[in-house]
Design an enzyme around this catalytic site. Structure first.
Site, mmCIF file in Angstrom:
data_model
loop_
_atom_site.group_PDB
_atom_site.id
_atom_site.type_symbol
_atom_site.label_atom_id
_atom_site.label_comp_id
_atom_site.label_asym_id
_atom_site.label_seq_id
_atom_site.Cartn_x
_atom_site.Cartn_y
_atom_site.Cartn_z
ATOM 1 N N TYR A 136 0.861 -1.172 0.087
ATOM 2 C CA TYR A 136 0.078 -0.093 0.033
ATOM 3 C C TYR A 136 0.982 1.055 -0.055
ATOM 4 C CZ TYR A 136 -3.988 3.121 1.840
ATOM 5 O OH TYR A 136 -4.969 4.038 1.946
ATOM 6 N N LYS A 164 -0.990 -1.096 -4.145
ATOM 7 C CA LYS A 164 -2.220 -0.222 -4.169
ATOM 8 C C LYS A 164 -1.554 1.253 -4.332
ATOM 9 C CE LYS A 164 -5.874 1.544 -1.098
ATOM 10 N NZ LYS A 164 -6.424 1.498 0.485
ATOM 11 N N VAL A 206 -9.032 -0.861 -5.178
ATOM 12 C CA VAL A 206 -9.307 -0.870 -3.875
ATOM 13 C C VAL A 206 -10.268 0.257 -3.354
ATOM 14 C CG1 VAL A 206 -8.533 -0.939 -1.530
ATOM 15 C CG2 VAL A 206 -6.801 -2.280 -3.384
#
Length: 305
Positions: A136, A164, A206
């Site tokens: 992330y 992400k 996401v």
């Protein structure tokens, strides 16, 4: 389960009762709505999932419960946001033992780690588990940027497979593809930049407002991938004022307000978060209700299992 890194992966909210306990009844209602709409993965315990206020027992209870309800229909990932490498490894191993299908991994929390420290942190966790990992990358909120050169160093870990992308720089999708081809699957992680990122080649989304609007979110993603750009854009333009609630410090409260408005959740949050009140509440509710008043009819085949 082999991870299929594509599609909409809702970052689901954690539901609480009025007594500040986990609310599995409401959680299951929302979870089934995500699956019915065509979500292709579920992410637990992220920023939107109020991870910082969950105990370890609650995180693992939530994971076990979700795995039971999902029952193999889609992958279930647990987010890891820890301050120490030792604790992050413990969480990764526990998640694997409980049957998680993957992990989403943040850099060290509450410490501004250097690039070298960040890479060693990621590497130690990757070596501690066989689970596939999504990194992330959110330097706006978490102050540590994972650069392209750092991702190059992470290519040696086969289970670090996805990113992400939340730098707020849409061009970074292209930079990642130019540098790495399909070595990493790229997920857009910023709702109001989602369509732009998917058009530029992101493999997945996401998503946050998917928690309140699952069908619309899946429809936008699928229509873009089917090259039905004009149809996707019509929905996206309608959705954008709501999607912008995702980039506010009170995104948890705002998105839970949207969940309540669409019948997919409650507004209950855990302290130190407080319910939104007064003029701020009216402003957010107007954005949500204005969207609901003209909610679009979705094209046939753009959402669903």
């Amino acid at each position: 389960m082999k991870m299929k890194w594509t599609g909409v992966f809702p970052a689901v909210t954690t539901k609480f009762t009025e007594n500040d306990e986990l609310d599995f009844e409401t959680f299951d209602l929302n979870l089934e709505a995500q699956l019915e709409a065509g979500a292709e993965g579920i992410i637990l315990g992220g920023s939107l999932g109020e991870a910082s206020v969950l105990s370890d027992d609650e995180k693992f209870e939530l994971l076990s419960h979700t795995l039971s309800v999902v029952n193999g229909r889609v992958p279930v990932l647990l987010n890891i946001a820890e301050s120490t490498t030792k604790k992050a490894i413990e969480v990764a191993r526990k998640a694997e033992s409980l049957g998680a299908n993957g992990l989403m991994l943040l850099p060290p929390m509450r410490y501004y780690a250097s690039p070298e420290e960040t890479l060693v942190f990621f590497g130690a966790i990757a070596e501690s588990t066989d689970l596939p990992i999504m990194i992330y990358n959110n330097p706006v909120d978490y102050k540590i940027e994972v650069t392209l050169d750092m991702f190059a160093a992470l290519t040696k870990y086969d289970n670090i497979q996805a990113i992400k992308e939340s730098t707020r720089d849409v061009s970074n999708v292209t930079r990642l593809i130019n540098r790495f081809g399909d070595r990493f699957k790229i997920f857009t992680g910023v709702d109001p930049l989602a369509m732009e990122s998917i058009v530029m080649g992101a493999d997945g989304w996401v998503a946050g407002l998917v928690d309140a609007f699952p069908r619309e979110t899946v429809a936008i993603f699928r229509l873009i991938k089917q090259n039905r750009i004009a149809e996707a854009l019509t929905i996206y333009r309608w959705f954008l004022p709501v999607l912008e609630l995702d980039v506010h410090p009170k995104l948890v409260q705002y998105i839970k307000m949207a969940e309540a408005a669409t019948g997919l959740g409650t507004e209950n949050v855990r302290a130190p978060r407080l319910a939104v009140e007064g003029a701020e509440r009216e402003k957010v509710l107007k954005i949500i209700n204005d969207a609901l008043a003209v909610r679009p009819v979705l094209p046939v085949g753009s959402w669903g299992k």
